[in-house]
Design an enzyme around this catalytic site. Structure first.
Site, short mmCIF file in Angstrom:
data_model
loop_
_atom_site.label_atom_id
_atom_site.label_comp_id
_atom_site.label_asym_id
_atom_site.label_seq_id
_atom_site.Cartn_x
_atom_site.Cartn_y
_atom_site.Cartn_z
N ASP A 43 0.77 -1.17 -0.08
CA ASP A 43 0.17 0.21 -0.13
C ASP A 43 0.85 1.21 -0.04
OD1 ASP A 43 0.66 -0.43 2.93
OD2 ASP A 43 -1.03 1.07 3.55
N GLY A 82 -6.98 3.19 -4.52
CA GLY A 82 -6.82 4.00 -3.34
C GLY A 82 -5.63 4.64 -3.05
N ASP A 83 -4.52 3.70 -3.25
CA ASP A 83 -3.21 4.12 -3.19
C ASP A 83 -2.64 5.28 -4.03
OD1 ASP A 83 -3.16 2.25 -1.18
OD2 ASP A 83 -2.29 0.50 -2.41
#
Length: 306
Positions: free
Chosen positions: A30, A256-257
């Protein structure tokens, strides 16, 4: 004067499914995925990934891959006999699921040398970490890490944090809440995902998430909500920014990262939060149209400039 950017966490070997029984090996994790996006978009030439690495061939390949893309490892320790963790991505349509092998990963020792860790965080414009960074560490190592981040903040670094709650990494939800709250107390920019916050804290809405983080003292918050609008709170000025629609996403790994990397890159360039979120959505939309977590730099740059 602060300079450079650092992310802290675990970069793993990534196996992504191809045709039939073939697999492609890459790298991902992540905080590394976010740093990769920042590396593509930032004007900084001083970008480091802080972790711990083994001395096996896979770890050497990983460090070489970083170097090829102008990402350093600062003072990260090299642990004799250790090796990186591994995860495999399986897809059902565009939605992904993960299988992990990470119990003895070298990254769990990233805080094993407190002096080296502190040195790695010195004079940084931005320090980025996540709830996964905290979850893979034992309690003494978490304290060491949070102390080092707090010291960097006291010396002028901006701290960005994605709580990124993954239940299987924590002994229980109460521990996760307590540790993540400690991380939030030293955070300038929080980048939570609403579904994570709803699961861990019972938040009724993205607005509830933002209000809770404001009460902790976080000045800038970008609440991601999948294909929905992101909710931005900047010194309690709250507004939404619609997501970029992708009709047929290929692989949602790392979306999302990538949003986090796009948002932070825009803020580093001095763009206001609303424009940062708009560009971040474009970057996330580009990533879901490729396989794996890391999109080529030129694709990220084109999306950011839309």
């Amino acid at each position: 004067m602060t300079e450079g950017i650092v992310a802290i966490g675990e970069c793993m070997l990534e196996l992504s499914g191809q045709t039939g029984h073939s697999w492609r090996m890459g790298f991902g994790g992540d905080t590394f995925n976010t740093l990769w996006t920042i590396r593509a978009l930032s004007e900084s030439d001083n970008v480091d990934y802080v972790s711990a690495f083994g001395d096996d061939p896979f770890s050497q390949d990983q460090i070489a891959f970083f170097r090829e893309n102008d990402i350093g490892i600062a003072k990260s320790p090299i642990i004799p006999g250790a090796r990186p963790g591994l995860y495999a991505i399986t897809l059902k349509g565009a939605e992904r699921s993960f299988t992990y092998w990470r119990g003895d990963a070298a990254a769990r020792q990233l805080a094993s040398n407190p002096a080296a860790l502190a040195k790695s965080l010195e004079q940084r414009t931005l320090v980025y970490f996540s709830g996964i960074t905290l979850a893979i560490l034992d309690a003494p190592s978490r304290r060491t890490l949070l102390q080092a981040i707090s010291a960097a903040r006291a010396h002028g670094s901006h701290i960005a944090f994605d709580p990124n709650y993954r239940p299987r990494l924590w002994p229980d939800a109460a521990t996760a809440r307590a540790v993540i709250d400690e991380g939030l107390k030293i955070t300038d920019i929080a980048l939570p995902t609403f579904t994570d916050e709803q699961e861990l804290y019972g938040d009724a809405s993205p607005e509830a998430t933002a209000r809770r983080l404001e009460e902790i003292g976080v000045a800038e918050i970008a609440v991601k909500n999948g294909e929905g609008a992101a909710l931005i709170s900047h010194y309690e000025d709250m507004f939404t920014v619609p997501a970029s629609h992708v009709a047929e996403p290929l692989d949602t790994t790392g979306a999302g990262d990538a949003f986090n990397g796009g948002y932070l890159s825009a803020r580093l360039l001095g763009l206001p939060p609303k424009e940062a979120a708009r560009r971040a959505h474009h970057v996330a939309a580009a990533v879901v149209q490729i396989r794996g977590a890391l999109a080529p730099f030129d694709i990220l740059q084109l999306a950011f400039d839309l």
